[in-house]
Design an enzyme around this catalytic site. Structure first.
Site, PDB file in Angstrom:
ATOM      1  N   GLU A  29       0.807  -1.218   0.000  1.00 18.82           N
ATOM      2  CA  GLU A  29       0.000   0.000   0.000  1.00 18.82           C
ATOM      3  C   GLU A  29       0.842   1.271   0.000  1.00 18.82           C
ATOM      4  O   GLU A  29       0.340   2.359   0.287  1.00 18.82           O
ATOM      5  CB  GLU A  29      -0.947  -0.003   1.202  1.00 18.82           C
ATOM      6  N   SER A 161      -6.754  -1.850   1.229  1.00 14.32           N
ATOM      7  CA  SER A 161      -6.990  -1.155  -0.031  1.00 14.32           C
ATOM      8  C   SER A 161      -7.492  -2.084  -1.134  1.00 14.32           C
ATOM      9  O   SER A 161      -7.250  -1.846  -2.321  1.00 14.32           O
ATOM     10  CB  SER A 161      -5.718  -0.431  -0.511  1.00 14.32           C
ATOM     11  N   TYR A 231      -9.226   4.752  -5.678  1.00 19.73           N
ATOM     12  CA  TYR A 231      -8.195   5.779  -5.753  1.00 19.73           C
ATOM     13  C   TYR A 231      -7.952   6.375  -7.137  1.00 19.73           C
ATOM     14  O   TYR A 231      -7.324   7.423  -7.243  1.00 19.73           O
ATOM     15  CB  TYR A 231      -6.857   5.193  -5.252  1.00 19.73           C
ATOM     16  N   ARG A 269     -11.871   2.984  11.138  1.00 24.93           N
ATOM     17  CA  ARG A 269     -12.980   2.971  10.182  1.00 24.93           C
ATOM     18  C   ARG A 269     -13.413   1.535   9.961  1.00 24.93           C
ATOM     19  O   ARG A 269     -12.612   0.683   9.572  1.00 24.93           O
ATOM     20  CB  ARG A 269     -12.568   3.585   8.850  1.00 24.93           C
ATOM     21  N   ASP A 271     -15.691  -1.222   7.957  1.00 26.20           N
ATOM     22  CA  ASP A 271     -16.370  -1.487   6.690  1.00 26.20           C
ATOM     23  C   ASP A 271     -17.417  -2.565   6.923  1.00 26.20           C
ATOM     24  O   ASP A 271     -17.160  -3.554   7.634  1.00 26.20           O
ATOM     25  CB  ASP A 271     -15.372  -1.943   5.627  1.00 26.20           C
ATOM     26  N   GLU A 285     -14.391  -5.549   8.416  1.00 24.83           N
ATOM     27  CA  GLU A 285     -13.050  -5.320   8.943  1.00 24.83           C
ATOM     28  C   GLU A 285     -12.989  -3.968   9.633  1.00 24.83           C
ATOM     29  O   GLU A 285     -13.875  -3.129   9.472  1.00 24.83           O
ATOM     30  CB  GLU A 285     -12.010  -5.377   7.824  1.00 24.83           C
ATOM     31  N   ASN A 287     -10.238  -0.791  10.076  1.00 24.53           N
ATOM     32  CA  ASN A 287      -8.993  -0.167   9.644  1.00 24.53           C
ATOM     33  C   ASN A 287      -8.505   0.762  10.748  1.00 24.53           C
ATOM     34  O   ASN A 287      -9.232   1.660  11.176  1.00 24.53           O
ATOM     35  CB  ASN A 287      -9.230   0.642   8.372  1.00 24.53           C
ATOM     36  N   GLY A 291      -7.097   5.578   5.220  1.00 17.13           N
ATOM     37  CA  GLY A 291      -6.555   6.471   4.206  1.00 17.13           C
ATOM     38  C   GLY A 291      -6.889   7.928   4.478  1.00 17.13           C
ATOM     39  O   GLY A 291      -7.932   8.253   5.041  1.00 17.13           O
TER      40      GLY A 291
END
Length: 325
Positions: A29, A161, A231, A269, A271, A285, A287, A291
């Site tokens: 990443e 990612s 992205y 964060r 998901d 998951e 994070n 990002g």
């Protein structure tokens, strides 16, 4: 600034000292981390922080002490930055850092271990199988859809990612999905695919004081929120307020439980998927170093409650600490 801003933004910039923004690194990443780190560095500098770029791939971490840094903003993603190893090194050096500590970072980076903990506490997460490279014979791979149904989501559990992930729609796609994921990990996670909207929920803070940000529904082209749609394009839509208020509040409380269970702090964060058949949420998951690019979701959620990007970076930096503190 909005009156409903959920955190205190009254921060003494001078007290933050000399700051290293850690980004780049050696993980898969790295390109995302470079985008995140450059954004954070520019934001912190714009509000008067004595911030400097620091790429652990280019200089040893001991240089943080040698160069007199007082704290570190971690904008590294993936292995070596988000998995507890960097956090452990910073603990040893005595340099306070942003985000979760050693244990929470290590557990959250392992999607399989995260799911095991959540499932053990009764938190909803899709059915799954975790299989090692040695177990993944062609015969075994062919049986996985019989156990989980199709499609099957195939993941390397220590990457982020969407790197190495495939949603295999049929038996014929399974072997290719496995081979792709094995390029990144020696143990793979096979997950039941939940049919419905993809959601994300940012969290700021720690323990009882942690607060969940507004939910974002992600509407990616062809329903595929992959690396490119995260992205490299501007076609993905990020929608606030798409759910009934009561359901959103229920999901936010679920995310806070998941966050606290892992011992996360600072920010994170989650998901999720929302099964459209019965509107039941499923955790995917957590994070712990999300990002911070122009496409990233935590800054979008913060903006929705009146926190702009530089304010968010400054607040996160102000929360930097060590586990032993």
């Amino acid at each position: 600034m909005s009156a409903n801003t959920p955190i205190n933004l009254d921060i003494d910039v001078a007290a933050l000292g000399r700051v290293a923004v850690l980004f780049g690194g050696r993980s898969a990443e790295r390109p995302v981390s470079l985008m995140s780190g450059n954004g954070v560095l520019a934001a912190l500098t714009s509000v008067g922080v004595d911030a400097h770029a620091f790429d652990p791939a280019e200089q040893p971490l001991q240089a943080l002490k040698d160069q007199g840094f007082d704290r570190a903003f971690i904008a590294l993603h993936g292995r070596g930055g988000e998995d507890g190893t960097l956090q452990g090194a910073l603990e040893w050096l005595g340099v306070p850092y942003t985000g979760s500590g050693v244990t929470a970072s290590g557990v959250a980076m392992d999607k399989t271990m995260t799911k095991r903990l959540w499932a053990n506490e009764g938190l909803p997460t899709p059915q799954y199988l975790a299989l090692s490279r040695a177990e993944l014979t062609r015969e075994r791979v062919r049986t996985i859809p019989d156990e989980l149904g199709l499609p099957v989501v195939v993941k390397p559990p220590h990457e982020g990612s969407s790197i190495g992930i495939t949603k295999a729609a049929g038996y014929s796609e399974m072997q290719g999905a496995v081979e792709l994921a094995l390029g990144f990990d020696d143990e793979l996670l096979f997950e039941q695919c939940i049919d419905g909207p993809e959601l994300t929920c940012a969290v700021l803070g720690e323990g009882a004081a942690a607060v969940a940000m507004p939910l974002i529904e992600i509407r990616a082209e062809a329903g595929n929120y992959d690396f490119a749609n995260k992205y490299e394009t501007d076609t993905t839509q990020y929608v606030f307020g798409s759910l009934p208020a009561a359901l959103e509040a229920e999901i936010q409380q679920l995310v806070l439980k998941a966050y606290r269970l892992l011992g996360c702090r600072g920010w994170g964060r989650a998901d999720l998927m929302l099964r459209k058949a019965d509107m039941k949420p499923f955790l995917l998951e957590m994070n712990t170093s999300p990002g911070m690019t122009s496409h990233s979701l935590v800054p979008k959620a913060a903006q929705a409650v009146g926190i702009d990007y530089p304010q968010l970076c400054l607040w996160l930096l102000s929360q930097a600490r060590l586990d032993r503190q």
